[in-house]
Design a protein around this motif. Structure first.
Motif, PDB file in Angstrom:
ATOM      1  N   SER A  13       0.724  -1.113  -0.064  1.00 25.72           N
ATOM      2  CA  SER A  13       0.036   0.084   0.009  1.00 25.72           C
ATOM      3  C   SER A  13       0.835   1.372   0.044  1.00 25.72           C
ATOM      4  O   SER A  13       1.843   1.406   0.693  1.00 25.72           O
ATOM      5  N   VAL A  14       0.416   2.257  -0.790  1.00 21.95           N
ATOM      6  CA  VAL A  14       1.200   3.559  -0.851  1.00 21.95           C
ATOM      7  C   VAL A  14       0.328   4.596  -0.629  1.00 21.95           C
ATOM      8  O   VAL A  14      -0.947   5.040  -0.908  1.00 21.95           O
ATOM      9  N   THR A  15       0.806   5.381   0.513  1.00 24.51           N
ATOM     10  CA  THR A  15      -0.152   6.252   1.229  1.00 24.51           C
ATOM     11  C   THR A  15       0.403   7.870   1.189  1.00 24.51           C
ATOM     12  O   THR A  15      -0.407   8.780   1.337  1.00 24.51           O
ATOM     13  N   THR A  16       1.496   7.762   0.439  1.00 19.37           N
ATOM     14  CA  THR A  16       2.229   9.148   0.291  1.00 19.37           C
ATOM     15  C   THR A  16       3.218   8.923  -0.748  1.00 19.37           C
ATOM     16  O   THR A  16       4.010   8.029  -1.012  1.00 19.37           O
ATOM     17  N   THR A  17       3.520   9.874  -1.701  1.00 16.85           N
ATOM     18  CA  THR A  17       4.378   9.834  -2.685  1.00 16.85           C
ATOM     19  C   THR A  17       5.351  11.054  -2.586  1.00 16.85           C
ATOM     20  O   THR A  17       6.223  11.349  -3.176  1.00 16.85           O
ATOM     21  N   GLN A  18       5.198  11.746  -1.486  1.00 10.88           N
ATOM     22  CA  GLN A  18       6.153  12.946  -1.227  1.00 10.88           C
ATOM     23  C   GLN A  18       7.523  12.344  -1.003  1.00 10.88           C
ATOM     24  O   GLN A  18       7.547  11.455  -0.185  1.00 10.88           O
ATOM     25  N   PRO A  19       8.501  12.977  -1.595  1.00 10.00           N
ATOM     26  CA  PRO A  19       9.941  12.671  -1.334  1.00 10.00           C
ATOM     27  C   PRO A  19      10.161  12.591   0.288  1.00 10.00           C
ATOM     28  O   PRO A  19      11.112  11.702   0.786  1.00 10.00           O
ATOM     29  N   THR A  20       9.745  13.438   0.959  1.00  8.95           N
ATOM     30  CA  THR A  20      10.043  13.541   2.575  1.00  8.95           C
ATOM     31  C   THR A  20       9.435  12.578   3.132  1.00  8.95           C
ATOM     32  O   THR A  20       9.331  12.291   4.450  1.00  8.95           O
ATOM     33  N   GLY A  21       8.313  11.870   2.684  1.00  6.31           N
ATOM     34  CA  GLY A  21       7.378  10.927   3.326  1.00  6.31           C
ATOM     35  C   GLY A  21       7.595   9.223   2.894  1.00  6.31           C
ATOM     36  O   GLY A  21       7.343   8.599   3.611  1.00  6.31           O
ATOM     37  N   ILE A  22       7.914   9.223   1.581  1.00  2.00           N
ATOM     38  CA  ILE A  22       7.716   7.870   1.170  1.00  2.00           C
ATOM     39  C   ILE A  22       8.959   7.078   1.445  1.00  2.00           C
ATOM     40  O   ILE A  22       8.748   5.770   1.761  1.00  2.00           O
ATOM     41  N   GLY A  23      10.093   7.417   1.883  1.00  2.00           N
ATOM     42  CA  GLY A  23      11.229   6.568   2.445  1.00  2.00           C
ATOM     43  C   GLY A  23      10.802   5.818   3.488  1.00  2.00           C
ATOM     44  O   GLY A  23      11.206   4.502   3.643  1.00  2.00           O
ATOM     45  N   GLU A  24      10.137   6.187   4.426  1.00  2.00           N
ATOM     46  CA  GLU A  24       9.867   5.542   5.796  1.00  2.00           C
ATOM     47  C   GLU A  24       8.397   5.141   5.866  1.00  2.00           C
ATOM     48  O   GLU A  24       7.942   4.567   6.821  1.00  2.00           O
ATOM     49  N   MET A  25       7.541   5.405   4.821  1.00  2.00           N
ATOM     50  CA  MET A  25       6.232   4.844   4.694  1.00  2.00           C
ATOM     51  C   MET A  25       5.969   3.436   5.015  1.00  2.00           C
ATOM     52  O   MET A  25       5.013   3.292   5.892  1.00  2.00           O
ATOM     53  N   VAL A  26       6.751   2.585   4.393  1.00  2.00           N
ATOM     54  CA  VAL A  26       6.414   1.249   4.620  1.00  2.00           C
ATOM     55  C   VAL A  26       6.770   0.642   6.101  1.00  2.00           C
ATOM     56  O   VAL A  26       6.298  -0.137   6.614  1.00  2.00           O
ATOM     57  N   LYS A  27       7.668   1.246   6.336  1.00  2.00           N
ATOM     58  CA  LYS A  27       8.434   1.340   7.821  1.00  2.00           C
ATOM     59  C   LYS A  27       7.313   1.506   8.646  1.00  2.00           C
ATOM     60  O   LYS A  27       7.067   0.725   9.677  1.00  2.00           O
ATOM     61  N   LEU A  28       7.007   2.371   8.701  1.00  2.00           N
ATOM     62  CA  LEU A  28       5.856   3.203   9.630  1.00  2.00           C
ATOM     63  C   LEU A  28       4.515   2.399   9.455  1.00  2.00           C
ATOM     64  O   LEU A  28       3.815   1.990  10.542  1.00  2.00           O
ATOM     65  N   GLN A  29       4.228   2.024   8.483  1.00  2.00           N
ATOM     66  CA  GLN A  29       2.914   1.044   8.142  1.00  2.00           C
ATOM     67  C   GLN A  29       3.243  -0.362   9.095  1.00  2.00           C
ATOM     68  O   GLN A  29       2.137  -0.808   9.583  1.00  2.00           O
ATOM     69  N   ALA A  30       4.372  -0.893   8.888  1.00  2.00           N
ATOM     70  CA  ALA A  30       4.710  -1.986   9.423  1.00  2.00           C
ATOM     71  C   ALA A  30       4.736  -1.897  11.102  1.00  2.00           C
ATOM     72  O   ALA A  30       4.055  -2.942  11.833  1.00  2.00           O
ATOM     73  N   PHE A  31       5.241  -1.040  11.429  1.00  2.00           N
ATOM     74  CA  PHE A  31       5.094  -0.744  12.689  1.00  2.00           C
ATOM     75  C   PHE A  31       3.792  -0.418  13.445  1.00  2.00           C
ATOM     76  O   PHE A  31       3.311  -0.868  14.367  1.00  2.00           O
ATOM     77  N   SER A  32       2.840   0.295  12.511  1.00  2.00           N
ATOM     78  CA  SER A  32       1.407   0.517  13.007  1.00  2.00           C
ATOM     79  C   SER A  32       0.587  -0.853  13.056  1.00  2.00           C
ATOM     80  O   SER A  32      -0.439  -0.742  13.778  1.00  2.00           O
ATOM     81  N   SER A  33       1.172  -1.652  12.398  1.00  2.00           N
ATOM     82  CA  SER A  33       0.425  -2.909  12.323  1.00  2.00           C
ATOM     83  C   SER A  33       0.973  -3.879  13.240  1.00  2.00           C
ATOM     84  O   SER A  33       0.463  -5.228  13.127  1.00  2.00           O
ATOM     85  N   THR A  34       1.883  -3.645  14.159  1.00  2.00           N
ATOM     86  CA  THR A  34       2.506  -4.645  14.938  1.00  2.00           C
ATOM     87  C   THR A  34       1.675  -5.158  16.045  1.00  2.00           C
ATOM     88  O   THR A  34       0.573  -4.453  16.470  1.00  2.00           O
ATOM     89  N   PRO A  35       1.558  -6.572  15.905  1.00  2.00           N
ATOM     90  CA  PRO A  35       0.579  -7.264  16.819  1.00  2.00           C
ATOM     91  C   PRO A  35       1.053  -7.112  18.551  1.00  2.00           C
ATOM     92  O   PRO A  35       2.208  -6.622  18.698  1.00  2.00           O
ATOM     93  N   ALA A  36       0.235  -7.294  19.108  1.00  2.00           N
ATOM     94  CA  ALA A  36       0.434  -7.081  20.638  1.00  2.00           C
ATOM     95  C   ALA A  36       1.540  -7.986  21.168  1.00  2.00           C
ATOM     96  O   ALA A  36       1.365  -9.170  20.628  1.00  2.00           O
ATOM     97  N   GLY A  37       2.267  -7.626  21.852  1.00  2.00           N
ATOM     98  CA  GLY A  37       3.527  -8.706  22.377  1.00  2.00           C
ATOM     99  C   GLY A  37       4.528  -8.420  21.442  1.00  2.00           C
ATOM    100  O   GLY A  37       5.621  -8.902  21.955  1.00  2.00           O
ATOM    101  N   ALA A  38       4.847  -7.497  20.478  1.00  2.00           N
ATOM    102  CA  ALA A  38       5.935  -7.305  19.968  1.00  2.00           C
ATOM    103  C   ALA A  38       7.003  -6.488  20.630  1.00  2.00           C
ATOM    104  O   ALA A  38       6.281  -5.691  21.477  1.00  2.00           O
ATOM    105  N   SER A  39       8.101  -6.462  20.496  1.00  2.00           N
ATOM    106  CA  SER A  39       9.080  -5.712  21.118  1.00  2.00           C
ATOM    107  C   SER A  39       8.620  -4.305  20.950  1.00  2.00           C
ATOM    108  O   SER A  39       8.405  -3.690  20.056  1.00  2.00           O
ATOM    109  N   GLY A  40       8.406  -3.479  22.113  1.00  2.00           N
ATOM    110  CA  GLY A  40       8.292  -2.236  22.331  1.00  2.00           C
ATOM    111  C   GLY A  40       6.527  -2.018  22.349  1.00  2.00           C
ATOM    112  O   GLY A  40       6.278  -0.877  22.420  1.00  2.00           O
ATOM    113  N   ALA A  41       5.705  -2.913  22.010  1.00  2.00           N
ATOM    114  CA  ALA A  41       4.212  -2.639  21.933  1.00  2.00           C
ATOM    115  C   ALA A  41       3.841  -2.291  23.414  1.00  2.00           C
ATOM    116  O   ALA A  41       4.159  -2.605  24.317  1.00  2.00           O
ATOM    117  N   VAL A  42       2.858  -1.475  23.394  1.00  2.00           N
ATOM    118  CA  VAL A  42       1.933  -0.994  24.807  1.00  2.00           C
ATOM    119  C   VAL A  42       0.494  -1.060  24.591  1.00  2.00           C
ATOM    120  O   VAL A  42       0.189  -0.980  23.463  1.00  2.00           O
TER     121      VAL A  42
END
Length: 316
Positions: A232-261
């Motif tokens: 999924s692509v949520t932004t094509t801005q140069p300052t946003g796209i580079g970390e977009m996939v990583k941020l999406q991965a973190f946002s969908s982290t299941p309970a119990g993953a390292s650092g989850a609260v």
């Protein structure tokens, strides 16, 4: 874009936790001379308990060293021990977050985005994927020292060290030794004024990056590649796209993953290594697809970003 990593500070004492990571530098207040490493290499501290400044440090990084040393010298005069911590070169901090393709590839092949790596590789410093997290271990001397103080001594230490500017009281500068060091290194401009100037500069830099025709075109190609990979692509801005996939991965982290609260902010029970392993495998696959799709974009983006960085945007 918003960097996923955050600036971390010591938790051993309130004042220690407020140390400005990006203002960590110092000057030898006993002699008034600047300290330089003879061989240009970074060292954790000089022979006098002061940081040696790398010969190749730019003006901003040099001031960070000078401020950290000035805080240490001031605290010594107050009768306390403060171990100055070498600030990290921003360019180096991005090396495994996309600025260096080969290093980032090597990191992601083992850790992915770093979401589950800490569970699969307990005790592995690289598993955090965070320069700030790695610096936490370097900051432990101060936390350990504060832990040896009595409650009364801690209160005195915190007062001597100082606190951040408090808008509620109209205070625009750091107090205590942090304030004294800040004025010595940065001059009369208040911390609040510098923060405002930095925010304006960062905004201008971001606008320039997002308006760069070459980066815009490469970001579009990057996005097209991701879509072909089913990402999924949520932004094509140069300052946003580079970390977009990583941020999406973190946002969908299941309970119990390292650092989850949980909703109350308390840490959830961690996944087991067996549970985390297949998730890490999936994370690695996603991180590698993102890296390959964005290879040309990052090669063009980072040289421009590192010359004129935004308030926390990169292309990790």
């Amino acid at each position: 874009m918003t960097r996923s990593r955050t600036v971390r500070r010591l938790a051993a004492a309130a004042a220690v936790s407020l140390l400005p990571l990006l203002a960590a530098c110092g000057t030898d207040t006993d002699t008034g001379s600047e300290s330089h490493a003879s061989d240009g290499e970074k060292t954790t501290d000089g022979s006098s308990g002061q940081l040696d400044i790398p010969a190749d440090a730019n003006a901003d990084l040099k001031k960070q060293y000078l401020l950290e040393n000035a805080i240490a010298a001031c605290m010594k005069k107050q009768g306390f021990t403060y171990t100055p911590v070498a600030p990290e070169d921003p360019a180096a901090s991005w090396s495994t977050d996309g600025a260096d393709y080969e290093l980032t590839k090597k990191y992601r092949q083992k850790y992915g985005f770093g979401i589950y790596a800490g569970i699969v590789y307990p005790g592995d410093a690289g598993a955090s994927g965070s320069a700030a997290a790695r610096q936490d271990s370097d900051r432990m001397p101060n936390a350990d020292y504060v832990d040896t103080l009595t409650p009364e001594q801690k209160a005195a230490y915190n007062e001597a060290l100082g606190a951040i500017p408090d808008p509620k009281t109209g205070e625009k500068n750091w107090t205590g030794c942090q304030g004294e060091a800040d004025k010595k290194v940065y001059g009369s401009a208040s911390a609040q004024e510098r923060d405002t100037a930095t925010a304006n500069r960062n905004q201008a830099n971001a606008q320039a990056l997002n308006g760069d025709p070459k980066l815009v075109a490469l970001a579009q190609s990057y996005a097209s590649c991701l879509r072909k990979e089913g990402i999924s692509v949520t932004t094509t801005q140069p300052t946003g796209i580079g970390e977009m996939v990583k941020l999406q991965a973190f946002s969908s982290t299941p309970a119990g993953a390292s650092g989850a609260v949980d909703e109350s902010g308390k840490a959830r029970e961690s996944l087991s290594k067996e549970e985390a392993l297949p998730l890490l495998t999936t994370d690695i696959e996603l991180a590698m697809r993102d890296l390959e799709c964005g290879k040309e974009f990052r090669a063009a983006y980072f040289p421009k970003f590192l010359k004129a960085p935004t308030s926390g945007g990169g292309a990790g």
